[in-house]
Design a protein around this motif. Structure first.
Motif, PDB file in Angstrom:
ATOM      1  N   LEU A 249       1.943  -4.119  10.763  1.00 39.92           N
ATOM      2  CA  LEU A 249       0.662  -4.626  10.289  1.00 39.92           C
ATOM      3  C   LEU A 249       0.118  -3.768   9.154  1.00 39.92           C
ATOM      4  CD1 LEU A 249      -1.793  -6.491  10.503  1.00 39.92           C
ATOM      5  CD2 LEU A 249      -2.655  -5.037  12.355  1.00 39.92           C
ATOM      6  N   GLN A 250       0.235  -2.453   9.270  1.00 42.48           N
ATOM      7  CA  GLN A 250      -0.251  -1.569   8.213  1.00 42.48           C
ATOM      8  C   GLN A 250       0.530  -1.770   6.917  1.00 42.48           C
ATOM      9  OE1 GLN A 250       0.056   2.265  10.211  1.00 42.48           O
ATOM     10  NE2 GLN A 250      -2.135   2.266  10.617  1.00 42.48           N
ATOM     11  N   LEU A 251       1.842  -1.925   7.015  1.00 44.87           N
ATOM     12  CA  LEU A 251       2.637  -2.165   5.810  1.00 44.87           C
ATOM     13  C   LEU A 251       2.303  -3.518   5.204  1.00 44.87           C
ATOM     14  CD1 LEU A 251       6.160  -0.748   6.774  1.00 44.87           C
ATOM     15  CD2 LEU A 251       4.356   0.332   5.413  1.00 44.87           C
ATOM     16  N   ARG A 252       1.999  -4.501   6.035  1.00 42.02           N
ATOM     17  CA  ARG A 252       1.559  -5.796   5.521  1.00 42.02           C
ATOM     18  C   ARG A 252       0.268  -5.639   4.727  1.00 42.02           C
ATOM     19  NH1 ARG A 252       1.117  -8.721  11.061  1.00 42.02           N
ATOM     20  NH2 ARG A 252      -0.222 -10.128   9.828  1.00 42.02           N
ATOM     21  N   GLN A 253      -0.643  -4.816   5.230  1.00 40.11           N
ATOM     22  CA  GLN A 253      -1.891  -4.558   4.499  1.00 40.11           C
ATOM     23  C   GLN A 253      -1.606  -3.895   3.154  1.00 40.11           C
ATOM     24  OE1 GLN A 253      -3.716  -2.464   8.062  1.00 40.11           O
ATOM     25  NE2 GLN A 253      -5.548  -3.475   7.267  1.00 40.11           N
ATOM     26  N   LEU A 254      -0.770  -2.874   3.159  1.00 45.10           N
ATOM     27  CA  LEU A 254      -0.499  -2.114   1.941  1.00 45.10           C
ATOM     28  C   LEU A 254       0.355  -2.894   0.946  1.00 45.10           C
ATOM     29  CD1 LEU A 254       0.146   1.440   3.432  1.00 45.10           C
ATOM     30  CD2 LEU A 254      -1.884   0.640   2.207  1.00 45.10           C
ATOM     31  N   SER A 255       1.062  -3.928   1.414  1.00 40.34           N
ATOM     32  CA  SER A 255       1.886  -4.705   0.485  1.00 40.34           C
ATOM     33  C   SER A 255       1.043  -5.425  -0.553  1.00 40.34           C
ATOM     34  CB  SER A 255       2.740  -5.713   1.258  1.00 40.34           C
ATOM     35  OG  SER A 255       1.942  -6.756   1.820  1.00 40.34           O
ATOM     36  N   MET A 256      -0.242  -5.591  -0.290  1.00 41.60           N
ATOM     37  CA  MET A 256      -1.141  -6.242  -1.240  1.00 41.60           C
ATOM     38  C   MET A 256      -1.689  -5.271  -2.273  1.00 41.60           C
ATOM     39  SD  MET A 256      -1.119  -9.386  -0.397  1.00 41.60           S
ATOM     40  CE  MET A 256      -2.524  -9.999  -1.333  1.00 41.60           C
ATOM     41  N   CYS A 257      -1.419  -3.986  -2.089  1.00 40.02           N
ATOM     42  CA  CYS A 257      -1.905  -2.971  -3.029  1.00 40.02           C
ATOM     43  C   CYS A 257      -0.906  -2.796  -4.173  1.00 40.02           C
ATOM     44  CB  CYS A 257      -2.140  -1.655  -2.290  1.00 40.02           C
ATOM     45  SG  CYS A 257      -3.337  -1.776  -0.939  1.00 40.02           S
ATOM     46  N   ASP A 258      -1.169  -1.821  -5.025  1.00 41.90           N
ATOM     47  CA  ASP A 258      -0.345  -1.629  -6.216  1.00 41.90           C
ATOM     48  C   ASP A 258       0.818  -0.662  -5.996  1.00 41.90           C
ATOM     49  OD1 ASP A 258      -1.811   0.654  -5.899  1.00 41.90           O
ATOM     50  OD2 ASP A 258      -2.667   0.674  -7.925  1.00 41.90           O
ATOM     51  N   PHE A 259       1.236  -0.489  -4.766  1.00 40.24           N
ATOM     52  CA  PHE A 259       2.363   0.403  -4.492  1.00 40.24           C
ATOM     53  C   PHE A 259       3.679  -0.289  -4.841  1.00 40.24           C
ATOM     54  CE2 PHE A 259      -0.674   2.062  -1.184  1.00 40.24           C
ATOM     55  CZ  PHE A 259      -0.934   3.256  -1.851  1.00 40.24           C
TER      56      PHE A 259
ATOM     57  N   ALA B 233      -4.393   2.977  15.871  1.00 40.74           N
ATOM     58  CA  ALA B 233      -3.977   3.251  14.496  1.00 40.74           C
ATOM     59  C   ALA B 233      -5.132   3.018  13.537  1.00 40.74           C
ATOM     60  CB  ALA B 233      -2.795   2.358  14.115  1.00 40.74           C
ATOM     61  N   ILE B 234      -4.986   3.519  12.338  1.00 39.78           N
ATOM     62  CA  ILE B 234      -6.004   3.381  11.295  1.00 39.78           C
ATOM     63  C   ILE B 234      -6.098   1.913  10.866  1.00 39.78           C
ATOM     64  CG2 ILE B 234      -6.697   4.108   8.984  1.00 39.78           C
ATOM     65  CD1 ILE B 234      -4.872   6.595   9.444  1.00 39.78           C
ATOM     66  N   PRO B 235      -7.270   1.289  10.986  1.00 37.85           N
ATOM     67  CA  PRO B 235      -7.388  -0.112  10.598  1.00 37.85           C
ATOM     68  C   PRO B 235      -7.854  -0.332   9.174  1.00 37.85           C
ATOM     69  CG  PRO B 235      -9.346   0.529  11.787  1.00 37.85           C
ATOM     70  CD  PRO B 235      -8.481   1.768  11.683  1.00 37.85           C
ATOM     71  N   ASP B 236      -8.477   0.677   8.575  1.00 40.40           N
ATOM     72  CA  ASP B 236      -9.123   0.538   7.276  1.00 40.40           C
ATOM     73  C   ASP B 236      -8.098   0.667   6.155  1.00 40.40           C
ATOM     74  OD1 ASP B 236     -10.694   0.679   4.998  1.00 40.40           O
ATOM     75  OD2 ASP B 236     -12.248   1.885   5.957  1.00 40.40           O
ATOM     76  N   ILE B 237      -7.926  -0.370   5.363  1.00 40.19           N
ATOM     77  CA  ILE B 237      -6.931  -0.346   4.304  1.00 40.19           C
ATOM     78  C   ILE B 237      -7.266   0.690   3.240  1.00 40.19           C
ATOM     79  CG2 ILE B 237      -8.055  -2.179   2.986  1.00 40.19           C
ATOM     80  CD1 ILE B 237      -5.254  -3.127   2.154  1.00 40.19           C
ATOM     81  N   SER B 238      -8.550   0.982   3.038  1.00 38.84           N
ATOM     82  CA  SER B 238      -8.915   1.984   2.031  1.00 38.84           C
ATOM     83  C   SER B 238      -8.455   3.375   2.453  1.00 38.84           C
ATOM     84  CB  SER B 238     -10.429   1.975   1.794  1.00 38.84           C
ATOM     85  OG  SER B 238     -11.132   2.329   2.971  1.00 38.84           O
ATOM     86  N   VAL B 239      -8.519   3.665   3.767  1.00 38.50           N
ATOM     87  CA  VAL B 239      -8.039   4.957   4.257  1.00 38.50           C
ATOM     88  C   VAL B 239      -6.515   5.019   4.174  1.00 38.50           C
ATOM     89  CG1 VAL B 239      -7.977   6.518   6.242  1.00 38.50           C
ATOM     90  CG2 VAL B 239     -10.042   5.188   5.765  1.00 38.50           C
ATOM     91  N   LEU B 240      -5.841   3.928   4.541  1.00 40.98           N
ATOM     92  CA  LEU B 240      -4.387   3.877   4.423  1.00 40.98           C
ATOM     93  C   LEU B 240      -3.956   4.071   2.975  1.00 40.98           C
ATOM     94  CD1 LEU B 240      -3.624   0.820   6.762  1.00 40.98           C
ATOM     95  CD2 LEU B 240      -3.261   3.242   7.285  1.00 40.98           C
ATOM     96  N   TYR B 241      -4.659   3.427   2.078  1.00 43.58           N
ATOM     97  CA  TYR B 241      -4.331   3.541   0.655  1.00 43.58           C
ATOM     98  C   TYR B 241      -4.498   4.982   0.182  1.00 43.58           C
ATOM     99  CZ  TYR B 241      -4.302   2.586  -4.357  1.00 43.58           C
ATOM    100  OH  TYR B 241      -4.003   2.598  -5.689  1.00 43.58           O
ATOM    101  N   GLN B 242      -5.602   5.609   0.585  1.00 37.61           N
ATOM    102  CA  GLN B 242      -5.847   6.989   0.189  1.00 37.61           C
ATOM    103  C   GLN B 242      -4.787   7.927   0.747  1.00 37.61           C
ATOM    104  OE1 GLN B 242      -9.441   8.649   1.760  1.00 37.61           O
ATOM    105  NE2 GLN B 242      -9.555  10.284   0.232  1.00 37.61           N
TER     106      GLN B 242
ATOM    107  N   ALA C 237      -6.222  14.119   2.188  1.00 36.24           N
ATOM    108  CA  ALA C 237      -6.815  12.895   2.717  1.00 36.24           C
ATOM    109  C   ALA C 237      -7.953  13.315   3.632  1.00 36.24           C
ATOM    110  CB  ALA C 237      -5.779  12.089   3.497  1.00 36.24           C
ATOM    111  N   PRO C 238      -9.189  13.353   3.121  1.00 38.95           N
ATOM    112  CA  PRO C 238     -10.288  13.978   3.860  1.00 38.95           C
ATOM    113  C   PRO C 238     -10.650  13.285   5.164  1.00 38.95           C
ATOM    114  CG  PRO C 238     -11.097  12.778   1.928  1.00 38.95           C
ATOM    115  CD  PRO C 238      -9.601  12.823   1.827  1.00 38.95           C
ATOM    116  N   ALA C 239     -10.298  12.013   5.326  1.00 39.86           N
ATOM    117  CA  ALA C 239     -10.686  11.303   6.535  1.00 39.86           C
ATOM    118  C   ALA C 239      -9.794  11.627   7.727  1.00 39.86           C
ATOM    119  CB  ALA C 239     -10.667   9.791   6.287  1.00 39.86           C
TER     120      ALA C 239
END
Length: 344
Positions: free
Chosen positions: A123-133, A271-280, A327-329
């Motif tokens: 699920l986390q990788l699915r979220q990050l697949s929409m980012c610019d990675f 697990a971390i649900p926030d895509i902004s934290v995962l991205y960071q 990653a401060p969070a």
């Protein structure tokens, strides 16, 4: 419009509902999933058939090649997540398909996570697949993110459990009627006995002040999947102790009773649900280029070709660190340490 890298799985049980409407689904490889006719007779029959070396389903090799080729044509790159406990027939089929297609655009990842934990990572990788990675960074990020998933289970017996260390006393107490155990598999192994013959609490779970298992020190969402046990302890005791932001109940993956060596199980994963934290978190790690296939990566191993990162040339100055910014969070493990904890 950018087409995201495809995230593929070997079983529909590994596709959790998205927490938002923007997250794409994962592709379920029918060539690796149990056949529908076997699933109709029960998941155990399908798993037994595959572990005895028979084909994972009715799909022929040509159909498997077509399935993967279609994903590559549409998405460009495919990241496949396969359980570390998957039957040998499934793993052989995946490697055969990649070899026959002669493609360097297929990443086969087998994180050592329990089934529900692997579904959360997917699920986390699915979220990050929409980012610019880039695809290479996305594939190698799986190893980093796995270290921030707290996955375990409530078990009715640990007699046959071999995924985490179990001492002789716990083995003996498994034979006492009504015994239950809280087990954490990742990011570290823990085992606590919760109840005895009459359902009376024992150990850290009894005082109501301290959690029975070490929880995350950062904000998480808890996923639970119940087998033949009631999920009350997980939802009423563990969730408040871990201060999760929310709880999602889902079906128990078919591989879970095999992984935990019992059907008396309630699996959970925070697990971390926030895509902004995962991205960071992923962005905080310096990117390198694979010396073999040329793709970007983070950490010390390419997610697509598994080639190790070339050792840095000796320098007279201070050594380079694995991260460019913190990653401060989050707290330990650091991103640098997590990425050198073994291959995925």
């Amino acid at each position: 419009m950018r087409v995201p890298t495809a995230i593929a799985v070997t079983s529909p049980d590994l596709v959790l509902p998205a927490l938002d409407r923007h997250t794409p689904s994962a592709a379920v490889l029918r060539s690796a999933a149990p056949a529908e006719r076997e699933r109709g007779r029960g998941e155990r029959a399908a798993g037994k058939s595959a572990r005895q070396g028979r084909p994972p389903d009715a799909y022929g090799l040509e159909q498997s090649l077509t399935e993967m080729h279609t994903l590559i044509e549409h998405h460009g790159y495919v990241v496949v997540l396969c359980p570390a406990s998957a039957p040998p027939a499934v793993v052989r089929r995946l490697h055969t398909v990649r070899s026959l297609l002669e493609s360097d655009r297929i990443a086969l990842l087998r994180p050592d996570l329990p089934p529900l934990g692997l579904a959360v990572l997917t699920l986390q990788l699915r979220q990050l697949s929409m980012c610019d990675f880039s695809p290479g960074v996305l594939a190698s990020a799986a190893r980093l993110l796995a270290h921030y998933i707290y996955a375990g289970a409530l078990l009715g017996s640990v007699t046959r459990l071999d995924r985490v260390p179990v001492d002789l006393k716990a083995h003996t107490r498994s034979w006492v009627p009504g015994s239950q155990f809280a087990v954490l598999a990742t990011p570290q192994s823990e085992l606590v006995r919760l109840t005895g013959a009459q359902g009376a609490p024992h150990g850290p779970a009894a005082d109501g002040d301290a959690p029975a298992l070490t929880g995350p020190a950062f904000a998480t969402h808890l996923f639970t999947a119940a087998g033949q046990l009631a999920p009350d302890w997980v939802t009423d005791t563990l969730a408040p102790a871990w201060r999760v932001q929310g709880v999602t109940e889902t079906r128990l993956p078919a591989e879970s009773p095999h992984w935990w060596a019992t059907g008396k199980v309630v699996e959970f994963a925070a697990a971390i649900p926030d895509i902004s934290v995962l991205y960071q978190l992923v962005s905080s790690v310096r990117r390198e280029h694979c010396r073999w296939c040329g793709l970007e990566l983070i950490g010390d191993r390419c997610g697509f070709c598994s080639a190790p990162l070339a050792p840095a040339p000796e320098a007279t100055g201070p050594p380079r660190t694995a991260t460019t910014r913190a990653a401060p969070a989050l707290r330990r493990p650091t991103a640098a340490r997590a990425l050198t904890g073994g291959p995925v």
